[in-house]
Design a protein around this motif. Structure first.
Motif, short mmCIF file in Angstrom:
data_model
loop_
_atom_site.label_atom_id
_atom_site.label_comp_id
_atom_site.label_asym_id
_atom_site.label_seq_id
_atom_site.Cartn_x
_atom_site.Cartn_y
_atom_site.Cartn_z
N UNK A 94 31.93 38.54 8.34
CA UNK A 94 32.53 37.55 7.45
C UNK A 94 31.99 36.14 7.70
N UNK A 95 32.17 35.61 8.89
CA UNK A 95 31.74 34.24 9.19
C UNK A 95 30.22 34.12 9.30
N UNK A 96 29.53 35.01 10.06
CA UNK A 96 28.07 34.88 10.16
C UNK A 96 27.36 34.99 8.81
N UNK A 97 27.81 35.92 7.96
CA UNK A 97 27.15 36.11 6.67
C UNK A 97 27.39 34.92 5.74
N UNK A 98 28.62 34.36 5.77
CA UNK A 98 28.87 33.18 4.94
C UNK A 98 28.02 32.00 5.39
N UNK A 99 27.76 31.89 6.69
CA UNK A 99 26.88 30.82 7.19
C UNK A 99 25.44 31.04 6.73
N UNK A 100 24.99 32.29 6.81
CA UNK A 100 23.61 32.60 6.39
C UNK A 100 23.41 32.34 4.91
N UNK A 101 24.45 32.63 4.12
CA UNK A 101 24.35 32.46 2.67
C UNK A 101 24.56 31.01 2.22
N UNK A 102 24.91 30.14 3.17
CA UNK A 102 25.04 28.73 2.83
C UNK A 102 26.44 28.28 2.50
N UNK A 103 27.45 29.07 2.90
CA UNK A 103 28.83 28.67 2.66
C UNK A 103 29.66 29.78 2.08
N UNK A 104 30.95 29.49 1.88
CA UNK A 104 31.88 30.50 1.40
C UNK A 104 31.73 30.79 -0.09
N UNK A 105 31.24 29.81 -0.86
CA UNK A 105 31.13 30.01 -2.31
C UNK A 105 30.21 31.18 -2.68
#
Length: 502
Positions: free
Chosen positions: A450-461
């Protein structure tokens, strides 16, 4: 939990005995049919009779166990927020902290059947409470991340045991005519447990952060201590397990205390013997029907295991567990107290709608609610993604609340009802184990990333945009492949499955 809580396995329907040639004692098919009909007649006569108060109390004890194990899932959402700041944990470490409980629950669910068959259902409850108390004690007193994770592993095993044993115990204890309603209690209780976890987070928000998270976790040890005493001193053993161990007289005493006055207990005992005989025959088939399925079984696995996978690939448990983090990064609140107060709103919403779902799931049908639920969840996730882009705090809260509401009225409770109604008796036990394992592992993978992937993708949006797309695909899959199982026999389902498979 056994929304079965989201990951809980619902108790399977009564085993179909139509293909069992003999009973455990070698009686003829005609004798077995006569005894089966007698049990059904006795059950029909008591349809309008309510179970004794004792049955409700025992179902309540089992349901409290569900609230107990899911309390930790709820309270962990706040603990993760405090721990990340207090111990300077990385997003990967937080992901491991949150996901470990789901992976270990998958393992615990697989191990529970063997433990329950050897020790009995009552002592399995005691084992669950002992593991939970031990795991919580280690977690609350941990001085390093490694020790913290040891505690989480033990708690995860206890959660897996709880998910498996609660509905099983109630189903084997309750009168057949009231089994469906009573086995829904753990689902409601598990959501209540999550809500209580959110409330505890809020209650300790003003305490020094160095000890607040420890107090949040330690609070979860109160209820399992009481349930440990109840399971050893008060709760009866399952009649089915007693009959398996040739303790028929004890089983009859338990049945008399949990069934309405006037029921033919001897017919019920014989029906249980027939079910045990059928299960023994089905157990000899092994895993071959699942590993080398025919076209009908492939279709049924696509539905039963597929819906278990779909329940978690939308990120439902992670949205719930990470809701304080989501709101924190969405600038919804600035203090822990305000953050946890908003999270409580999510918990109240989810609990209210799971109660609503319990009232309408048998009247509206499985397929329509499943399609409606996944479609609404897709819209909510898209709305949450938009809220993150535009930085609109109220829209974030509204989207998360609507998301958990949509989950609770459809795919949350329907998943395990649908799976249990889809699988035939010959493969039901093993197929349900496979569905549960798939469900828990999917939940763990989503929580871990959840958190690592959202960081890799550039945010929660963009992250929630991705899950909106995945959830939309599950809605399309439900339209294309999931049949309506309400008031349909297994034979009707299997004939339909055969026609739809290539």
């Amino acid at each position: 939990m056994p929304e079965l809580h989201q990951g809980r396995v619902a108790s399977p329907p009564v085993v179909d005995l139509s293909n069992v040639p003999v009973n455990a004692s070698g009686a003829s098919e005609a004798d077995v049919q006569v005894k089966r009909d007698a049990a059904e007649d006795a059950s029909s006569e008591s349809l309008l009779a309510s179970p004794p108060l004792y049955m409700y109390l025992m179902a309540g004890c089992a349901a409290l166990n569900s609230a107990n194990v899911d309390f930790d899932i709820g309270v962990s959402s706040g603990v993760a927020v405090v721990l990340q700041d207090e111990w300077q944990l990385s997003d990967s470490q937080v992901g491991l902290f949150m996901s470990s409980i789901h992976f270990m629950a998958a393992l615990g669910g697989l191990c529970c059947q063997g433990v329950a068959d050897q020790l009995g259902r009552r002592f399995t409850f005691a084992v669950t409470q002992a593991l939970l108390i031990l795991g919580l004690a280690i977690t609350a007193s941990a001085a390093s991340f490694g020790i913290l994770m040891v505690g989480r592993v033990i708690v995860g095993l206890a959660v897996g045991f709880g998910y498996a044993i609660d509905p099983l115990y109630i189903a084997e204890l309750a009168p057949a005519t009231h089994r469906g309603r009573l086995t829904s209690w753990p689902e409601i209780a598990s959501n209540f447990g999550i809500l209580v976890g959110f409330v505890i987070n809020w209650a300790f928000a003003g305490v020094d952060r160095a000890i607040s998270w420890r107090l949040m976790i330690a609070t979860g040890g109160i209820l399992p201590t009481a349930l440990l005493v109840l399971s050893l001193k008060w709760m009866p053993e399952s009649p089915r397990w007693l009959i398996c161990k040739a303790r028929v007289a004890e089983a009859a005493e338990v049945l008399m205390s949990t069934h309405p006055q006037g029921e033919d207990i001897s017919s019920i005992v014989e029906a249980i013997r027939c079910e045990i005989s059928a299960d023994e025959l089905n157990g000899k088939l092994g895993w071959a029907p699942l590993l080398c399925p025919d076209k009908v079984t492939r279709r049924l696995l696509l539905v039963g295991v597929g819906v278990a996978f779909a329940q978690q690939i939308n990120g439902s448990e992670s949205v719930l567990a990470y809701s304080p983090t989501i709101f924190k990064r969405g600038h919804v609140a600035t203090t822990d107290a305000d953050l946890f107060a908003v999270t409580m709103l999510v918990g109240f919403t989810k609990t209210a709608f799971i109660v609503l779902a319990a009232c309408c799931v048998d009247t509206r049908g499985r397929r329509p609610l499943l399609i409606l639920s996944t479609s609404l969840m897709t819209i909510c996730l898209a709305g949450l993604s938009l809220a993150m882009v535009l930085d609109i705090a109220w829209l974030s809260v509204a989207a998360v609340c609507c998301f958990v509401a949509a989950f609770s009225i459809g795919i949350g409770p329907i998943t395990w009802i649908l799976a249990a109604e889809t699988f035939p008796s010959q493969i039901r036990a093993k197929a349900m184990s496979l569905a549960t394992f798939t469900n828990r592992c999917t939940s763990g993978l989503v929580a871990l990333s959840f958190l690592p992937l959202s960081d890799v993708m550039g945010g929660q949006a963009p992250y929630f945009g991705l899950f909106a797309a995945l959830t939309g695909l599950t809605a399309v899959w439900a339209c294309a492949f999931v049949p309506e199982t309400k008031q349909r026999t297994l034979e009707q389902l299997h004939q339909g499955a055969g026609k739809m498979m290539p």
